[in-house]
Design a protein around this motif. Structure first.
Motif, PDB file in Angstrom:
ATOM      1  N   ALA A   1       0.827  -1.202   0.000  1.00 31.31           N
ATOM      2  CA  ALA A   1       0.000   0.000   0.000  1.00 31.31           C
ATOM      3  C   ALA A   1       0.864   1.255   0.000  1.00 31.31           C
ATOM      4  O   ALA A   1       0.563   2.232  -0.704  1.00 31.31           O
ATOM      5  CB  ALA A   1      -0.931  -0.004   1.212  1.00 31.31           C
ATOM      6  N   ALA A   2       1.952   1.236   0.768  1.00 30.34           N
ATOM      7  CA  ALA A   2       2.849   2.393   0.823  1.00 30.34           C
ATOM      8  C   ALA A   2       3.534   2.611  -0.522  1.00 30.34           C
ATOM      9  O   ALA A   2       3.640   3.748  -1.002  1.00 30.34           O
ATOM     10  CB  ALA A   2       3.886   2.196   1.926  1.00 30.34           C
ATOM     11  N   MET A   3       3.974   1.534  -1.143  1.00 28.92           N
ATOM     12  CA  MET A   3       4.651   1.653  -2.436  1.00 28.92           C
ATOM     13  C   MET A   3       3.692   2.164  -3.516  1.00 28.92           C
ATOM     14  O   MET A   3       4.082   2.953  -4.378  1.00 28.92           O
ATOM     15  CB  MET A   3       5.250   0.305  -2.839  1.00 28.92           C
ATOM     16  CG  MET A   3       6.386  -0.150  -1.942  1.00 28.92           C
ATOM     17  SD  MET A   3       7.787   0.988  -1.912  1.00 28.92           S
ATOM     18  CE  MET A   3       9.023   0.033  -2.752  1.00 28.92           C
ATOM     19  N   GLN A   4       2.443   1.732  -3.451  1.00 29.69           N
ATOM     20  CA  GLN A   4       1.453   2.207  -4.427  1.00 29.69           C
ATOM     21  C   GLN A   4       1.229   3.707  -4.262  1.00 29.69           C
ATOM     22  O   GLN A   4       1.146   4.446  -5.260  1.00 29.69           O
ATOM     23  CB  GLN A   4       0.136   1.445  -4.246  1.00 29.69           C
ATOM     24  CG  GLN A   4      -0.918   1.782  -5.296  1.00 29.69           C
ATOM     25  CD  GLN A   4      -0.514   1.332  -6.688  1.00 29.69           C
ATOM     26  OE1 GLN A   4      -0.322   0.150  -6.940  1.00 29.69           O
ATOM     27  NE2 GLN A   4      -0.365   2.280  -7.603  1.00 29.69           N
TER      28      GLN A   4
ATOM     29  N   PHE B   1       6.704   8.724  -7.779  1.00 33.20           N
ATOM     30  CA  PHE B   1       7.942   7.990  -8.050  1.00 33.20           C
ATOM     31  C   PHE B   1       7.667   6.950  -9.129  1.00 33.20           C
ATOM     32  O   PHE B   1       7.296   5.814  -8.850  1.00 33.20           O
ATOM     33  CB  PHE B   1       8.477   7.356  -6.756  1.00 33.20           C
ATOM     34  CG  PHE B   1       8.927   8.376  -5.755  1.00 33.20           C
ATOM     35  CD1 PHE B   1      10.162   8.995  -5.898  1.00 33.20           C
ATOM     36  CD2 PHE B   1       8.117   8.747  -4.693  1.00 33.20           C
ATOM     37  CE1 PHE B   1      10.580   9.962  -4.990  1.00 33.20           C
ATOM     38  CE2 PHE B   1       8.534   9.703  -3.781  1.00 33.20           C
ATOM     39  CZ  PHE B   1       9.767  10.307  -3.929  1.00 33.20           C
ATOM     40  N   GLU B   2       7.867   7.386 -10.375  1.00 29.71           N
ATOM     41  CA  GLU B   2       7.513   6.536 -11.514  1.00 29.71           C
ATOM     42  C   GLU B   2       8.499   5.407 -11.747  1.00 29.71           C
ATOM     43  O   GLU B   2       8.178   4.421 -12.394  1.00 29.71           O
ATOM     44  CB  GLU B   2       7.446   7.372 -12.810  1.00 29.71           C
ATOM     45  CG  GLU B   2       6.562   8.597 -12.725  1.00 29.71           C
ATOM     46  CD  GLU B   2       7.375   9.873 -12.513  1.00 29.71           C
ATOM     47  OE1 GLU B   2       8.539   9.777 -12.096  1.00 29.71           O
ATOM     48  OE2 GLU B   2       6.826  10.957 -12.780  1.00 29.71           O
ATOM     49  N   GLN B   3       9.706   5.542 -11.223  1.00 29.77           N
ATOM     50  CA  GLN B   3      10.751   4.577 -11.562  1.00 29.77           C
ATOM     51  C   GLN B   3      11.374   3.943 -10.325  1.00 29.77           C
ATOM     52  O   GLN B   3      11.731   4.639  -9.365  1.00 29.77           O
ATOM     53  CB  GLN B   3      11.839   5.266 -12.384  1.00 29.77           C
ATOM     54  CG  GLN B   3      12.809   4.299 -13.016  1.00 29.77           C
ATOM     55  CD  GLN B   3      13.632   4.962 -14.109  1.00 29.77           C
ATOM     56  OE1 GLN B   3      13.384   6.100 -14.486  1.00 29.77           O
ATOM     57  NE2 GLN B   3      14.598   4.247 -14.629  1.00 29.77           N
ATOM     58  N   LEU B   4      11.480   2.622 -10.371  1.00 32.22           N
ATOM     59  CA  LEU B   4      12.205   1.860  -9.348  1.00 32.22           C
ATOM     60  C   LEU B   4      13.644   1.734  -9.836  1.00 32.22           C
ATOM     61  O   LEU B   4      13.912   1.043 -10.820  1.00 32.22           O
ATOM     62  CB  LEU B   4      11.574   0.490  -9.149  1.00 32.22           C
ATOM     63  CG  LEU B   4      12.309  -0.470  -8.211  1.00 32.22           C
ATOM     64  CD1 LEU B   4      12.079  -0.064  -6.765  1.00 32.22           C
ATOM     65  CD2 LEU B   4      11.858  -1.903  -8.424  1.00 32.22           C
ATOM     66  N   MET B   5      14.556   2.423  -9.171  1.00 31.48           N
ATOM     67  CA  MET B   5      15.954   2.419  -9.601  1.00 31.48           C
ATOM     68  C   MET B   5      16.704   1.172  -9.136  1.00 31.48           C
ATOM     69  O   MET B   5      17.589   0.674  -9.817  1.00 31.48           O
ATOM     70  CB  MET B   5      16.675   3.659  -9.052  1.00 31.48           C
ATOM     71  CG  MET B   5      16.092   4.976  -9.549  1.00 31.48           C
ATOM     72  SD  MET B   5      16.238   5.148 -11.331  1.00 31.48           S
ATOM     73  CE  MET B   5      18.015   5.250 -11.514  1.00 31.48           C
TER      74      MET B   5
ATOM     75  N   SER C   1      11.536   9.937  -8.937  1.00 32.30           N
ATOM     76  CA  SER C   1      10.483  10.664  -9.641  1.00 32.30           C
ATOM     77  C   SER C   1      11.157  11.482 -10.733  1.00 32.30           C
ATOM     78  O   SER C   1      11.873  12.447 -10.438  1.00 32.30           O
ATOM     79  CB  SER C   1       9.713  11.589  -8.687  1.00 32.30           C
ATOM     80  OG  SER C   1       8.831  12.413  -9.437  1.00 32.30           O
ATOM     81  N   ILE C   2      10.948  11.071 -11.962  1.00 34.62           N
ATOM     82  CA  ILE C   2      11.544  11.792 -13.090  1.00 34.62           C
ATOM     83  C   ILE C   2      10.859  13.149 -13.252  1.00 34.62           C
ATOM     84  O   ILE C   2      11.509  14.167 -13.479  1.00 34.62           O
ATOM     85  CB  ILE C   2      11.416  10.969 -14.386  1.00 34.62           C
ATOM     86  CG1 ILE C   2      12.154   9.638 -14.221  1.00 34.62           C
ATOM     87  CG2 ILE C   2      11.952  11.738 -15.587  1.00 34.62           C
ATOM     88  CD1 ILE C   2      11.932   8.655 -15.342  1.00 34.62           C
TER      89      ILE C   2
END
Length: 202
Positions: free
Chosen positions: A44-47, A57-61, A89-90
């Motif tokens: 839920a937090a990651m969503q 935060f669109e990208q998981l680095m 977040s790009i």
């Protein structure tokens, strides 16, 4: 033209407000924001971090496992295995680190975030391979760096430096075979030669 990064203090406040009770803590150290969440709130937090305004935060680095059993500040007093993710977040030009501990040391399980970021696929497979962390909901959780017949998880602190088995080619059987490790563990102390007046020092 990229967005101007906001101050870390503002990012910390935004993330803390967005996650609310989903976060155990949101800290700022060395200009970096770190979020710690319980395993039950992880997905839920990651969503929210992915889609909420001000986060995005669109990208998981990166995503990796950590074995904290040898860390002095945690060691045997806390949970052993954690998953640490770095998000980018790009659009807003900002980063955040997320850490969550697996609730059980004997059988470390945590939800997969591949449904949020497809790029988590191989990262989670690597954490499974090297630490034995299981990612619930992962569609193809199998080893990625070690061989299919490999025994154990080599980044765990209790994994022997020489491993459990070794691989060799058997000419008679005309195939690769696995056998117990034949290397005897030994400690090598390097020989140090100190010269008088080395480099002009007395």
């Amino acid at each position: 033209m990229s967005a101007i990064a906001i101050a870390p203090e503002i990012l910390r406040a935004t993330v803390a407000k967005t996650l609310g009770d989903l976060a155990r803590s949101v800290t700022l150290e060395h200009g970096e924001v770190t979020v710690e969440v319980a395993a039950a709130n992880y997905l839920a937090a990651m969503q929210k971090l992915h889609t909420a305004p001000g986060c995005q935060f669109e990208q998981l680095m990166d995503l990796c496992g950590v074995d904290y059993s040898a860390y002095k500040e945690i060691g045997t007093d806390g949970l052993r295995y954690a998953v640490v993710s770095h998000l980018l977040s790009i659009s807003l030009n900002q980063r955040v680190r997320v850490r969550t501990f697996c609730p059980e040391d004997d059988f470390p399980v945590i939800p997969s975030v591949t449904g949020i970021w497809n790029g988590a696929n191989w990262f989670e497979r690597e954490a499974f391979d090297l630490y034995g962390i299981l990612f619930e909901g992962h569609a193809d959780l199998r080893r990625i760096l070690t061989d299919y017949g490999f025994i154990g998880h080599p980044f765990r602190k209790d994994f022997p430096l020489s491993g459990h088995v070794e691989m060799a080619y058997d000419a008679e059987q005309r195939r690769v075979i696995y056998q117990p490790v034949t290397i005897e563990p030994r400690e090598i102390t390097p020989r140090i030669i100190r010269e008088d007046n080395y480099g002009g020092l007395h």
